[in-house]
Design an enzyme around this catalytic site. Structure first.
Site, PDB file in Angstrom:
ATOM      1  N   HIS A 169      99.697  15.651  54.240  1.00 45.97           N
ATOM      2  CA  HIS A 169      97.153  15.874  55.016  1.00 45.97           C
ATOM      3  C   HIS A 169      96.512  16.049  53.520  1.00 45.97           C
ATOM      4  O   HIS A 169      95.393  15.774  54.633  1.00 45.97           O
ATOM      5  CB  HIS A 169      98.099  15.803  56.287  1.00 45.97           C
ATOM      6  CG  HIS A 169      98.113  18.064  56.015  1.00 45.97           C
ATOM      7  ND1 HIS A 169      99.256  18.140  55.546  1.00 45.97           N
ATOM      8  CD2 HIS A 169      97.241  18.809  55.939  1.00 45.97           C
ATOM      9  CE1 HIS A 169      98.877  19.614  56.418  1.00 45.97           C
ATOM     10  NE2 HIS A 169      97.634  19.727  55.875  1.00 45.97           N
ATOM     11  N   ASP A 200     105.587  14.832  54.728  1.00 50.94           N
ATOM     12  CA  ASP A 200     104.244  16.039  54.224  1.00 50.94           C
ATOM     13  C   ASP A 200     104.332  16.217  53.478  1.00 50.94           C
ATOM     14  O   ASP A 200     103.773  17.714  52.651  1.00 50.94           O
ATOM     15  CB  ASP A 200     104.295  16.693  55.914  1.00 50.94           C
ATOM     16  CG  ASP A 200     103.014  17.001  56.133  1.00 50.94           C
ATOM     17  OD1 ASP A 200     101.599  16.530  55.426  1.00 50.94           O
ATOM     18  OD2 ASP A 200     102.433  18.233  56.597  1.00 50.94           O
ATOM     19  N   SER A 278      97.401  25.321  53.216  1.00 53.54           N
ATOM     20  CA  SER A 278      98.681  23.542  53.310  1.00 53.54           C
ATOM     21  C   SER A 278      98.985  23.631  52.094  1.00 53.54           C
ATOM     22  O   SER A 278      97.530  23.504  51.322  1.00 53.54           O
ATOM     23  CB  SER A 278      97.637  22.516  54.270  1.00 53.54           C
ATOM     24  OG  SER A 278      97.195  22.528  55.359  1.00 53.54           O
TER      25      SER A 278
END
Length: 588
Positions: A169, A200, A278
């Site tokens: 993402h 992911d 992230s």
């Protein structure tokens, strides 16, 4: 000023001001926006204290103490604190067992060489990079356009083979990706090698040799146990430099991956994971990477619940890319099953008291298992591992986990031994595993949306990004019930089946009376079922009938004269500045 009388005894202590754990920071206008996968609604930003104000206040206080007319207070003279300069005061040493954290030296605090103690820089910290990405998302409501580009920043880390791992993402719908090493002022252009939507994870590389100078790749460790210490390193919101947070492993189970809309093995930790973390690595106390930070739980009733992609999932992604030169995905068992915890249900299915397993409710018609398994079969074991009545298998000492974890460890195209109970008979099958295709896909995997326009009627396909674009983040409550039913419960009957809808009607004289038709499924055209959008476009373009008849959901019908509809389409496209009547993928 008159003297104020006070009681005898000690002077009352003034309580010290409360300290906050939040660090004040400033943001510049050129700073990139942090990726918005994690919610930051609970983060309070403290305004930066102006240094000039502190200096003025200090100067005023000092001058006031040295003023000749100042009357000293009664009692014992106040001790003047000794001011320490930054040069005299030793640098603080962080206390943690995590990677990249300095520890105070014992035996007098001297280093091995006899000099003063110096903060040690761990090479694994230098392998953590900051990822800058410029995104240009498709406009699913106006599929011939793209949205305004925006930028984000996240984290990543270097692995062997001149590669960098980050979250999928973090580089979704990317147009440009740049990496910056710790302590460097140079951003290097990166190339995206693979994007694993389900897990992911994304893999990047940099062609510039200067980027790889002095960088040691991160080594991976084994799956941690509960209460093992973990240290999350990255570049989260709150500053520009690298950040380190520590915690322990709180839970290991099958988790829902928000970005990929899948369920894979995951770790829950209590270390703080915020926007920008992230793609950052999670290290154990030995300095090995045990996971990638990718999402967190934000709720008023919870605190410090973060999730990490564990090493088995990471290694599956890496080995899948090395084996196939591309990402092929995680295979699934194309069945929906039911627990067999009720004794009467087990007896009715012909199970013996010592037998355990789960009942197959229905099978995906597009899956390889459709040719072998049948509804009401009882799956007893997968690859020789017995399945319990609640669908779990032994994981580690004192732990159990869903048997889908065994399936996800396989690769696309691998075979698996499945033992089932059918009509009180045990059958053994060797089945080929494949990835699952949904009728309403969770992602378009970087491809632009498809569309087709005739006489102002805009036809498109339904996906989760389409629903999010039309109805917002709460599409589960706002979208039509018919579309949600297709999303949650419908299975595709063929590999190329799509859910085709009339997205909207571009108002023109030819489509008077049809303006209110929006997001309505198309069932058939001139009596022929609509299998997918390309099928519909071909039937309309090659239609020689007098009328174009579209049968829609809720028994609605749209009828247009064929020649008039085709003649009016170019003018409608010019009016709305639409470059083509169909997307490029339909022209092939």
């Amino acid at each position: 000023m008159p003297d104020v009388k006070r009681k005898r005894g000690r002077k009352p202590k003034i309580p010290a001001p409360q300290e906050t754990l939040d660090v004040p920071f400033t943001t510049t206008s050129s700073a990139a926006a942090i990726d918005d996968v994690f919610s930051v609604s609970n983060v309070d930003i403290i305004p930066t204290t102006n240094p000039s104000t502190i200096a003025t206040a200090t100067s005023t206080t000092t001058n006031h103490q040295q003023h000749p007319d100042h009357r000293p207070r009664r009692g014992r003279p106040k001790k003047v604190p000794k001011h320490e300069t930054l040069e005299d005061k030793p640098p603080p040493l962080l206390r943690s067992s995590g990677v990249g954290v300095s520890r105070p030296l014992e035996n007098g605090g001297d280093s091995v060489g006899g000099g003063p103690a110096v903060a040690r820089v761990v090479p694994a910290m230098d392998a953590v990079v900051k990822v800058f990405c410029v995104h240009t998302e498709p406009n699913f409501s106006l599929p011939w356009q793209r949205k305004r580009q925006y930028s984000s920043s996240s984290s990543g880390f270097v692995i062997s083979g001149r590669r960098v791992l980050t979250n999928a993402h973090s580089v979704e719908h990317y147009t440009q990706v740049k990496l910056k090493k710790r302590g460097s002022d140079t951003k290097f252009l990166a190339t995206v090698l693979a994007i694993g939507t389900e897990c992911d994870i994304a893999m990047l590389t940099v062609n510039d040799d200067e980027f790889w100078e002095g960088v040691s790749p991160v080594e991976f460790g084994e799956l941690p146990a509960l209460q093992d210490a973990v240290t999350v390193v990255g570049y989260p919101i709150g500053g520009d430099t690298i950040s380190v947070t520590s915690g322990v492993v709180s839970r290991i189970e099958i988790l829902s991956y928000v970005h990929g809309s899948t369920e894979l093995l995951g770790l829950q930790i209590d270390a703080a994971i915020n926007s920008g973390n992230s793609g950052g690595p999670a290290f154990n106390d030995k300095g090995n990477c045990v996971g990638i930070a990718f999402q967190s739980l934000k709720h008023e009733d919870v605190e410090n619940i973060g999730y990490v992609i564990p090493t088995p999932v990471i290694m599956h992604f890496i080995q899948d890319y090395e084996k196939n030169a591309a990402y092929t995905g995680f295979p699934v068992l194309g069945v929906e099953w039911q627990k067999m915890e009720n004794p009467d249900l087990r007896m009715a299915m012909g199970m013996k008291p010592e037998q355990k397993g789960v009942r197959i409710r229905r099978i995906d018609p597009t899956a390889p298992e459709y040719e072998v398994l049948k509804p009401s079969d009882i799956i007893l074991s997968f690859d020789g591992v017995d399945i319990a009545n609640d669908g779990t298998v032994p994981f580690r000492h004192g732990e159990r986990i869903g048997f889908s974890c065994l399936v996800s460890q396989k690769y696309t195209g691998d075979s698996a031994a499945v033992q089932v109970l059918r009509a009180s008979k045990i059958l053994n099958f060797n089945m080929k595993l494949a990835t699952r295709r949904k009728l309403v896909p969770s992602h378009n995997k970087g491809k632009p949306p498809s569309y087709y326009i005739i006489a102002g009627l805009v036809f498109s396909t339904v996906s989760v990004p389409y629903l999010r674009s039309e109805f917002g983040k709460d599409y589960g409550y706002e979208a039509p019930v018919k579309l949600l039913d297709k999303l949650l419960y419908s299975l595709p009957q063929s590999p190329d089946e799509q859910l085709v809808v009339v997205s909207q009607v571009l108002v023109a004289d030819i489509n008077i009376g049809y303006e209110d038709i929006v997001n309505t499924q198309v069932h058939s055209f001139n009596g022929k079922p609509v299998k997918n959008l390309k099928c519909l476009a071909n039937m309309v373009e090659n239609c020689d009938d007098e009328f174009l008849k579209f049968d829609l959901e809720y028994n609605q019908m749209v009828v247009l004269q064929t020649k008039t509809a085709k003649a009016a389409t170019p003018d409608i496209l010019i009016t709305h500045c639409i470059p083509s009547a169909m997307s490029d993928d339909l022209k092939k």
